[in-house]
Write a protein that holds these residues in place. Sequence first.
Motif, PDB file in Angstrom:
ATOM      1  N   ARG A  17       0.844  -1.189   0.000  1.00 56.31           N
ATOM      2  CA  ARG A  17       0.000   0.000   0.000  1.00 56.31           C
ATOM      3  C   ARG A  17       0.879   1.239   0.000  1.00 56.31           C
ATOM      4  O   ARG A  17       1.845   1.334   0.752  1.00 56.31           O
ATOM      5  CB  ARG A  17      -0.897  -0.005   1.231  1.00 56.31           C
ATOM      6  CG  ARG A  17      -1.980   1.028   1.171  1.00 56.31           C
ATOM      7  CD  ARG A  17      -2.999   0.785   2.244  1.00 56.31           C
ATOM      8  NE  ARG A  17      -2.828   1.786   3.291  1.00 56.31           N
ATOM      9  CZ  ARG A  17      -3.463   1.769   4.439  1.00 56.31           C
ATOM     10  NH1 ARG A  17      -4.273   0.773   4.726  1.00 56.31           N
ATOM     11  NH2 ARG A  17      -3.275   2.715   5.313  1.00 56.31           N
ATOM     12  N   GLU A  21      -2.366   6.505  -0.042  1.00 57.81           N
ATOM     13  CA  GLU A  21      -3.661   5.902  -0.327  1.00 57.81           C
ATOM     14  C   GLU A  21      -4.222   5.212   0.912  1.00 57.81           C
ATOM     15  O   GLU A  21      -3.484   4.610   1.681  1.00 57.81           O
ATOM     16  CB  GLU A  21      -3.601   4.942  -1.514  1.00 57.81           C
ATOM     17  CG  GLU A  21      -2.803   3.693  -1.331  1.00 57.81           C
ATOM     18  CD  GLU A  21      -2.747   2.832  -2.584  1.00 57.81           C
ATOM     19  OE1 GLU A  21      -3.434   3.107  -3.565  1.00 57.81           O
ATOM     20  OE2 GLU A  21      -1.968   1.873  -2.550  1.00 57.81           O
ATOM     21  N   GLU A  25      -8.837   2.704  -1.303  1.00 55.00           N
ATOM     22  CA  GLU A  25      -8.139   2.972  -2.563  1.00 55.00           C
ATOM     23  C   GLU A  25      -7.175   1.831  -2.902  1.00 55.00           C
ATOM     24  O   GLU A  25      -7.060   1.421  -4.053  1.00 55.00           O
ATOM     25  CB  GLU A  25      -7.375   4.290  -2.481  1.00 55.00           C
ATOM     26  CG  GLU A  25      -8.270   5.503  -2.402  1.00 55.00           C
ATOM     27  CD  GLU A  25      -7.500   6.769  -2.075  1.00 55.00           C
ATOM     28  OE1 GLU A  25      -6.390   6.672  -1.494  1.00 55.00           O
ATOM     29  OE2 GLU A  25      -8.011   7.860  -2.383  1.00 55.00           O
ATOM     30  N   TYR A  26      -6.488   1.326  -1.880  1.00 53.41           N
ATOM     31  CA  TYR A  26      -5.558   0.218  -2.066  1.00 53.41           C
ATOM     32  C   TYR A  26      -6.292  -1.029  -2.560  1.00 53.41           C
ATOM     33  O   TYR A  26      -5.863  -1.665  -3.523  1.00 53.41           O
ATOM     34  CB  TYR A  26      -4.833  -0.069  -0.747  1.00 53.41           C
ATOM     35  CG  TYR A  26      -4.097  -1.383  -0.726  1.00 53.41           C
ATOM     36  CD1 TYR A  26      -2.917  -1.542  -1.434  1.00 53.41           C
ATOM     37  CD2 TYR A  26      -4.585  -2.458   0.009  1.00 53.41           C
ATOM     38  CE1 TYR A  26      -2.236  -2.748  -1.417  1.00 53.41           C
ATOM     39  CE2 TYR A  26      -3.913  -3.659   0.027  1.00 53.41           C
ATOM     40  CZ  TYR A  26      -2.743  -3.809  -0.684  1.00 53.41           C
ATOM     41  OH  TYR A  26      -2.081  -5.006  -0.669  1.00 53.41           O
ATOM     42  N   ARG A  29      -7.375  -0.565  -6.147  1.00 56.31           N
ATOM     43  CA  ARG A  29      -6.224  -0.674  -7.058  1.00 56.31           C
ATOM     44  C   ARG A  29      -5.829  -2.139  -7.250  1.00 56.31           C
ATOM     45  O   ARG A  29      -5.582  -2.586  -8.371  1.00 56.31           O
ATOM     46  CB  ARG A  29      -5.040   0.128  -6.523  1.00 56.31           C
ATOM     47  CG  ARG A  29      -3.804   0.058  -7.399  1.00 56.31           C
ATOM     48  CD  ARG A  29      -2.703   0.977  -6.928  1.00 56.31           C
ATOM     49  NE  ARG A  29      -2.264   0.740  -5.576  1.00 56.31           N
ATOM     50  CZ  ARG A  29      -1.323  -0.163  -5.239  1.00 56.31           C
ATOM     51  NH1 ARG A  29      -0.745  -0.888  -6.157  1.00 56.31           N
ATOM     52  NH2 ARG A  29      -0.968  -0.316  -3.984  1.00 56.31           N
TER      53      ARG A  29
END
Length: 77
Positions: A17, A21, A25-26, A29
């Motif tokens: 990570r 973020e 968000e991690y 992604r």
Amino acid sequence: MAENYNAFKNLDLNNARNENENREEYKLRQKKNKLALKVYNTVGREQFQQMFPEGITYEMFDEDYKKTSNEKLGEAK
């Protein structure tokens, strides 16, 4: 075909990570990375390059981008 084609140059494939973020968000992604790699492994390098000549980006996974792309495809018919 270009010898120096990098399909994932616009993606952050790092499993760690990032400092900037949050967890959501991690996870998003990571989910997008997994999907991009799945498509790549399913269709192969040559077909993937034809599908995404400029490489793949995270924007391609967004709903707004999908709607815009589908509308453009509908207009082409």
